[in-house]
Design a protein around this motif. Structure first.
Motif, PDB file in Angstrom:
ATOM      1  N   VAL A 146       0.857  -1.179   0.000  1.00 43.42           N
ATOM      2  CA  VAL A 146       0.000   0.000   0.000  1.00 43.42           C
ATOM      3  C   VAL A 146       0.893   1.229   0.000  1.00 43.42           C
ATOM      4  O   VAL A 146       1.784   1.362   0.851  1.00 43.42           O
TER       5      VAL A 146
ATOM      6  N   GLN B  41     -11.954   1.485  -8.122  1.00 48.14           N
ATOM      7  CA  GLN B  41     -12.275   1.775  -6.719  1.00 48.14           C
ATOM      8  C   GLN B  41     -13.663   2.369  -6.528  1.00 48.14           C
ATOM      9  O   GLN B  41     -14.102   2.573  -5.395  1.00 48.14           O
TER      10      GLN B  41
ATOM     11  N   CYS C 140     -10.982   8.740  -7.641  1.00 46.32           N
ATOM     12  CA  CYS C 140     -10.347   7.432  -7.645  1.00 46.32           C
ATOM     13  C   CYS C 140     -10.319   6.850  -9.048  1.00 46.32           C
ATOM     14  O   CYS C 140     -11.012   7.311  -9.953  1.00 46.32           O
TER      15      CYS C 140
ATOM     16  N   ILE D  60      -2.486  -0.442  -4.105  1.00 47.89           N
ATOM     17  CA  ILE D  60      -3.297   0.779  -4.175  1.00 47.89           C
ATOM     18  C   ILE D  60      -2.460   1.966  -3.720  1.00 47.89           C
ATOM     19  O   ILE D  60      -1.546   1.819  -2.899  1.00 47.89           O
ATOM     20  N   THR D  61      -2.752   3.142  -4.265  1.00 47.36           N
ATOM     21  CA  THR D  61      -2.125   4.374  -3.815  1.00 47.36           C
ATOM     22  C   THR D  61      -3.183   5.235  -3.133  1.00 47.36           C
ATOM     23  O   THR D  61      -4.328   5.308  -3.593  1.00 47.36           O
TER      24      THR D  61
ATOM     25  N   SER E  37      -1.004  11.525  -7.840  1.00 45.16           N
ATOM     26  CA  SER E  37      -1.578  10.215  -8.163  1.00 45.16           C
ATOM     27  C   SER E  37      -1.582   9.939  -9.666  1.00 45.16           C
ATOM     28  O   SER E  37      -1.738   8.786 -10.094  1.00 45.16           O
TER      29      SER E  37
ATOM     30  N   PRO F  79      -4.309   0.904  -9.058  1.00 45.13           N
ATOM     31  CA  PRO F  79      -5.497   1.437  -8.382  1.00 45.13           C
ATOM     32  C   PRO F  79      -5.117   2.569  -7.436  1.00 45.13           C
ATOM     33  O   PRO F  79      -4.067   2.517  -6.774  1.00 45.13           O
ATOM     34  N   GLY F  80      -5.961   3.594  -7.370  1.00 46.31           N
ATOM     35  CA  GLY F  80      -5.619   4.710  -6.506  1.00 46.31           C
ATOM     36  C   GLY F  80      -6.806   5.553  -6.118  1.00 46.31           C
ATOM     37  O   GLY F  80      -7.872   5.521  -6.753  1.00 46.31           O
TER      38      GLY F  80
ATOM     39  N   LEU G  89     -10.432  -2.983   2.559  1.00 47.31           N
ATOM     40  CA  LEU G  89      -9.628  -3.647   1.538  1.00 47.31           C
ATOM     41  C   LEU G  89      -8.781  -4.776   2.111  1.00 47.31           C
ATOM     42  O   LEU G  89      -8.003  -5.402   1.396  1.00 47.31           O
TER      43      LEU G  89
END
Length: 293
Positions: free
Chosen positions: A102, A211, A207, A187-188, A240, A249-250, A290
């Motif tokens: 993460v 997400q 997002c 994920i970010t 991002s 994913p972020g 998550l």
């Protein structure tokens, strides 16, 4: 009804996992961080400045308080017109031996004494950047303190970027030199201007498409937060951006724009620290959702 109760429980669990730190201690910690980063002595933390280096040293020390955190610096340079800038990102990696990581990030630079980026027209003075983005850094640093003290199901990587205000240079460099030792980024989470929550408790997010469903299920869980999708597509215009382009994913969080943006009036006295605590608790619940906390 059962689904809502389940997610409400997840929100509570997010608070329980961080129970060794009281709310008051977390508020004090974040206030101390913002107060230092937004102090006159750092002169607005402009990229490549002495103030930026002092901020980087401060962040590195804070990271190192978590004994499981390996702190590193990432030096980079960039050029704008005829000016050269030498800057640095500050990284904290907690390796739990997991296959996924993460990434929690926030930029720590601001606009120094103003110049062309200032919205305080004609004023040469320190632009403290309490909300932009000392608030995001403070929240990120406190999250590092609250991370599980034992091995989790993922690794955690926290990065304080510089070069943001001049063109997202720090995050771009980091994304282009993403080491394999950090494993797959699951994920970010980007924190940018999270210190000005309004009276309605509004938290905005943007997002990546993957997400959206997860956020939809969490939007109405808490009674003290009003979570809204931003209309600014911030995921693709902030730090991002580079990770979204790599299909990582972020999500990015903010409490929104305000009239003090890039002005000398973006000061500590206007920061809503109680609101920051609410954001932090929500992010922990999100990570729980998550299964990353």
């Amino acid at each position: 009804m059962k689904i809502k109760m389940l997610f409400a429980l997840l929100f509570v669990l997010g608070n329980i996992t961080a129970q060794e730190f009281s709310d008051s201690s977390r508020l004090t910690y974040m206030k101390d961080v913002v107060t230092y980063l937004a102090s006159d002595s750092l002169e607005g933390r402009a990229s490549g400045s002495k103030g930026e280096k002092l901020a980087a040293d401060f962040i590195g020390v804070k990271f190192s308080k978590n004994k499981r955190c390996k702190v590193t610096r990432q030096n980079f340079s960039f050029r704008i017109d005829s000016a050269n800038y030498n800057s640095q990102n500050v990284l904290c990696f907690i390796n739990n031996g997991a296959a996924k990581t993460v990434l929690i990030m926030a930029h720590y630079d601001h606009i120094g004494w103003g110049g062309t980026l200032s919205k305080s027209s004609g004023i040469h003075a320190v632009h403290k950047g309490a909300d932009d983005n000392a608030s995001g850094v403070a929240l990120m640093l406190d999250l590092v303190r609250l991370l599980p003290p034992t091995k989790a199901k993922c690794n955690y990587l926290s990065v304080a970027f510089s070069g943001h205000e001049l063109g997202l240079f720090g995050s771009k460099y980091f994304s282009e030199h993403l080491s394999s030792k950090y494993k797959k980024i699951a994920i970010t989470i980007n924190l940018d201007m999270v210190g000005r929550m309004d009276g309605e408790g509004t938290l905005y997010y943007d997002c990546t498409p993957d997400q959206e469903n997860r956020m939809d299920t969490l939007v109405n869980i808490t009674s003290d937060l009003k979570i809204k999708k931003s209309t600014s597509d911030r995921i693709n215009i902030l730090d991002s951006k580079w990770f979204a382009e790599k299909n990582i994913p972020g999500i990015t969080f903010t409490t929104g724009m305000h009239s003090d943006y890039h002005k000398i009036s973006d000061d500590v006295q206007y920061i809503n620290f109680a609101g920051m605590l609410k954001v932090e608790k929500f992010i922990i619940s999100y990570l729980n959702r998550l299964k990353f906390y």
